[in-house]
Design an enzyme around this catalytic site. Sequence first.
Site, PDB file in Angstrom:
ATOM      1  N   HIS A 313       0.858  -1.188   0.000  1.00  0.00           N
ATOM      2  CA  HIS A 313       0.000   0.000   0.000  1.00  0.00           C
ATOM      3  C   HIS A 313       0.890   1.233   0.000  1.00  0.00           C
ATOM      4  O   HIS A 313       1.942   1.248   0.619  1.00  0.00           O
ATOM      5  CB  HIS A 313      -0.905   0.023   1.249  1.00  0.00           C
ATOM      6  CG  HIS A 313      -2.080   0.921   1.100  1.00  0.00           C
ATOM      7  ND1 HIS A 313      -1.999   2.273   1.305  1.00  0.00           N
ATOM      8  CD2 HIS A 313      -3.352   0.658   0.729  1.00  0.00           C
ATOM      9  CE1 HIS A 313      -3.190   2.809   1.082  1.00  0.00           C
ATOM     10  NE2 HIS A 313      -4.019   1.867   0.733  1.00  0.00           N
ATOM     11  N   ASP A 370      -7.987  -5.160  -0.305  1.00  0.00           N
ATOM     12  CA  ASP A 370      -8.428  -6.044  -1.404  1.00  0.00           C
ATOM     13  C   ASP A 370      -8.076  -7.505  -1.193  1.00  0.00           C
ATOM     14  O   ASP A 370      -8.532  -8.364  -1.950  1.00  0.00           O
ATOM     15  CB  ASP A 370      -7.795  -5.558  -2.721  1.00  0.00           C
ATOM     16  CG  ASP A 370      -8.341  -4.206  -3.116  1.00  0.00           C
ATOM     17  OD1 ASP A 370      -7.543  -3.256  -3.266  1.00  0.00           O
ATOM     18  OD2 ASP A 370      -9.574  -4.093  -3.219  1.00  0.00           O
TER      19      ASP A 370
HETATM   20  C1  SDX Z   1      -6.136   0.099  -3.027  1.00  0.00           C
HETATM   21  O1  SDX Z   1      -4.324   4.564  -2.024  1.00  0.00           O
HETATM   22  C2  SDX Z   1      -5.293   3.963  -1.458  1.00  0.00           C
HETATM   23  O2  SDX Z   1      -5.771   4.335  -0.411  1.00  0.00           O
HETATM   24  C3  SDX Z   1      -5.859   2.784  -2.207  1.00  0.00           C
HETATM   25  C4  SDX Z   1      -6.903   1.949  -1.492  1.00  0.00           C
HETATM   26  C5  SDX Z   1      -8.173   2.719  -1.254  1.00  0.00           C
HETATM   27  O3  SDX Z   1      -8.919   2.345  -0.332  1.00  0.00           O
HETATM   28  O4  SDX Z   1      -8.492   3.622  -2.061  1.00  0.00           O
HETATM   29  O5  SDX Z   1      -6.388   1.506  -0.249  1.00  0.00           O
HETATM   30  C6  SDX Z   1      -7.285   0.724  -2.320  1.00  0.00           C
HETATM   31  O6  SDX Z   1      -5.882   0.436  -4.150  1.00  0.00           O
HETATM   32  C7  SDX Z   1      -5.272  -0.887  -2.283  1.00  0.00           C
HETATM   33  C8  SDX Z   1      -4.033  -1.352  -3.115  1.00  0.00           C
HETATM   34  C9  SDX Z   1      -4.500  -2.427  -4.074  1.00  0.00           C
HETATM   35  N1  SDX Z   1      -3.416  -2.805  -5.018  1.00  0.00           N
HETATM   36  C10 SDX Z   1      -2.779  -3.958  -4.901  1.00  0.00           C
HETATM   37  O7  SDX Z   1      -2.979  -4.797  -4.019  1.00  0.00           O
HETATM   38  C11 SDX Z   1      -1.790  -4.226  -6.030  1.00  0.00           C
HETATM   39  C12 SDX Z   1      -0.496  -4.810  -5.456  1.00  0.00           C
HETATM   40  N2  SDX Z   1       0.182  -3.766  -4.732  1.00  0.00           N
HETATM   41  C13 SDX Z   1       1.160  -2.985  -5.394  1.00  0.00           C
HETATM   42  O8  SDX Z   1       1.098  -2.879  -6.751  1.00  0.00           O
HETATM   43  C14 SDX Z   1       1.656  -1.766  -4.601  1.00  0.00           C
HETATM   44  O9  SDX Z   1       1.854  -2.181  -3.324  1.00  0.00           O
HETATM   45  C15 SDX Z   1       0.801  -0.526  -4.607  1.00  0.00           C
HETATM   46  C16 SDX Z   1       0.483  -0.081  -6.006  1.00  0.00           C
HETATM   47  C17 SDX Z   1      -0.449  -0.745  -3.864  1.00  0.00           C
HETATM   48  C18 SDX Z   1       1.626   0.570  -3.916  1.00  0.00           C
HETATM   49  O10 SDX Z   1       2.729   0.796  -4.686  1.00  0.00           O
HETATM   50  P1  SDX Z   1       3.820   1.908  -4.265  1.00  0.00           P
HETATM   51  O11 SDX Z   1       3.463   2.606  -3.023  1.00  0.00           O
HETATM   52  O12 SDX Z   1       4.101   2.732  -5.469  1.00  0.00           O
HETATM   53  O13 SDX Z   1       5.027   1.030  -3.894  1.00  0.00           O
HETATM   54  P2  SDX Z   1       6.083   0.495  -4.911  1.00  0.00           P
HETATM   55  O14 SDX Z   1       5.372  -0.039  -6.129  1.00  0.00           O
HETATM   56  O15 SDX Z   1       7.127   1.534  -5.086  1.00  0.00           O
HETATM   57  O16 SDX Z   1       6.672  -0.761  -4.117  1.00  0.00           O
HETATM   58  C19 SDX Z   1       7.714  -0.597  -3.180  1.00  0.00           C
HETATM   59  C20 SDX Z   1       8.490  -1.898  -3.259  1.00  0.00           C
HETATM   60  C21 SDX Z   1       8.938  -2.236  -4.692  1.00  0.00           C
HETATM   61  O17 SDX Z   1      10.077  -3.061  -4.558  1.00  0.00           O
HETATM   62  P3  SDX Z   1      11.583  -2.384  -4.810  1.00  0.00           P
HETATM   63  O18 SDX Z   1      11.511  -1.691  -6.148  1.00  0.00           O
HETATM   64  O19 SDX Z   1      11.738  -1.413  -3.659  1.00  0.00           O
HETATM   65  O20 SDX Z   1      12.530  -3.532  -4.776  1.00  0.00           O
HETATM   66  O21 SDX Z   1       7.627  -2.983  -2.850  1.00  0.00           O
HETATM   67  C22 SDX Z   1       7.453  -3.880  -3.944  1.00  0.00           C
HETATM   68  C23 SDX Z   1       7.819  -3.124  -5.218  1.00  0.00           C
HETATM   69  O22 SDX Z   1       8.285  -4.025  -6.219  1.00  0.00           O
HETATM   70  N3  SDX Z   1       6.027  -4.271  -3.935  1.00  0.00           N
HETATM   71  C24 SDX Z   1       5.575  -5.494  -4.155  1.00  0.00           C
HETATM   72  C25 SDX Z   1       4.191  -5.425  -4.003  1.00  0.00           C
HETATM   73  N4  SDX Z   1       3.842  -4.167  -3.724  1.00  0.00           N
HETATM   74  C26 SDX Z   1       4.983  -3.447  -3.686  1.00  0.00           C
HETATM   75  N5  SDX Z   1       6.226  -6.649  -4.470  1.00  0.00           N
HETATM   76  C27 SDX Z   1       5.441  -7.750  -4.626  1.00  0.00           C
HETATM   77  N6  SDX Z   1       4.078  -7.756  -4.475  1.00  0.00           N
HETATM   78  C28 SDX Z   1       3.437  -6.621  -4.186  1.00  0.00           C
HETATM   79  N7  SDX Z   1       2.107  -6.615  -4.035  1.00  0.00           N
END
Ligand code: SDX
Length: 435
Positions: A313, A370
């Site tokens: 998140h 989710d």
């Molecule tokens: C919602 O914003 C809100 O409030 C949203 C929400 C709402 O109520 O409106 O809460 C609802 O959208 C919840 C999120 C749902 N999405 C997912 O579950 C999709 C999977 N999650 C990710 O794609 C990610 O965690 C995000 C998009 C939710 C957040 O991404 P960020 O904050 O941009 O973080 P990032 O992508 O920069 O990740 C940081 C690190 C990275 O690794 P490094 O580059 O540092 O090595 O964490 C890793 C990412 O690769 N990472 C994951 C991961 N999520 C982040 N690795 C594996 N699996 C994951 N799910």
Amino acid sequence: MTTAEATRTGEAKLAHDDDAVDLPVVTGTEGESAVDIGHLRAETGLITLDPGYGNTGSCTSAITFLDGEQGILRYRGYPIEQLAERSTFLEVAYLLIYGELPTRAELDGFIDEVTRHTLIREEMRHFFDSFPTDAHPMAVLAAGTVSLSTFYPDAQQIFDPVAVEITIKRLIAKLPTLAAWSFKKAIGQPYVYPNNDLGYSANLLHMMFSVPSEEYEVNEDVAKALDLLLILHADHEQNCSASTVRMVGSSHANLYASISAGISALWGPLHGGANEAVINTLERIVADGGNVQKYVDRAKDPDDSFRLAGFGHRVYKNFDPRARIIKAAADRVLRATGADDQLFEVAQRLEEVALHDEYFVERKLYPNVDFYSGLIYRAIGFPKNMFTNCFAIGRLPGWIAQWKEMIESRETKIARPRQVYVGAAEREYVSIEQR
Ligand code: SDX
């Protein structure tokens, strides 16, 4: 209702070359502070750069407070745990939109008005016929929502409180009908009209799952579980879709158009579309013999685009408080419906493995809203491609509250971010013969 202002509590000094400028620091109700850069470019010629806005506040807001480090979520100051336990979705919708918990008379009036607007114009029956049966319900919902504005032109009067009020009631009332009718069209069943004797969530179940050829009895436990999910999804401050609603609304587009844009933003699998993606992942793990470690390893592999949907998140670097509540509810609903809990068992194992894995621990990746919600929607009987429609129905009051706060705020201007240009410097046009 006026929006509370942030209080000026100090200055931040920005030194650049041999210039220095004092920028105001403002602080909100919960002690969050921000550097106010409203005059930065005028005073220094500099802008800030923050792709994804992870460090940038777009507004002050009095609607929802969340603390990602502490895993705190409050709607208008009320903890989500208390609202989940003691409130109802329409009461929470009233709270988010109008800022206070309603009296009994106010709530009854609100419910009565919403109930009286659940029908959609009869011409819209043909609207659904124009879509293929495998149309994604989010495309139909976004299109249907903006189409409502063609029947209710008063929505263009965005500064007329009477026009805004009826638009708010119509949206809350009609979104479930639009969602349910897109589902009925997809499965070739007759559209089911709303039944005004039923509560809001029960009515959605009725329109989704009843058929004219037999009696349909709403399962009260299931209706209560759905109402809980709608409460938990109702707002989440400046998330991607809420910011989209604010941005579109800042151009003075009407509320139907702004909400339709929010629905489109929510559709993405990184945002609201994650609930559908979680079930796809769990089904893949089951089909693949239940090896959760394999998928945790794939999620960690920088060369593998696979991510664990439902984990991580932008703001929560602790447990998403909604995920805890939903996980407990999932257990109850699976027992109440007798639904297959194999996916729930895999989800729990996946969570267990991930939460003890250095990669997830180091990056503070926890289950988000989710991760378990899809299991409940599935147990209730919603098809996967309807999960994000359910998220949108839940999020609607939050989007409305954010739009209303934005439109009513003195600080609102049309949203128009700047950029740092990194393209070609000036060059002469070359005729095609010379290229
Ligand atoms: C919602 O914003 C809100 O409030 C949203 C929400 C709402 O109520 O409106 O809460 C609802 O959208 C919840 C999120 C749902 N999405 C997912 O579950 C999709 C999977 N999650 C990710 O794609 C990610 O965690 C995000 C998009 C939710 C957040 O991404 P960020 O904050 O941009 O973080 P990032 O992508 O920069 O990740 C940081 C690190 C990275 O690794 P490094 O580059 O540092 O090595 O964490 C890793 C990412 O690769 N990472 C994951 C991961 N999520 C982040 N690795 C594996 N699996 C994951 N799910």
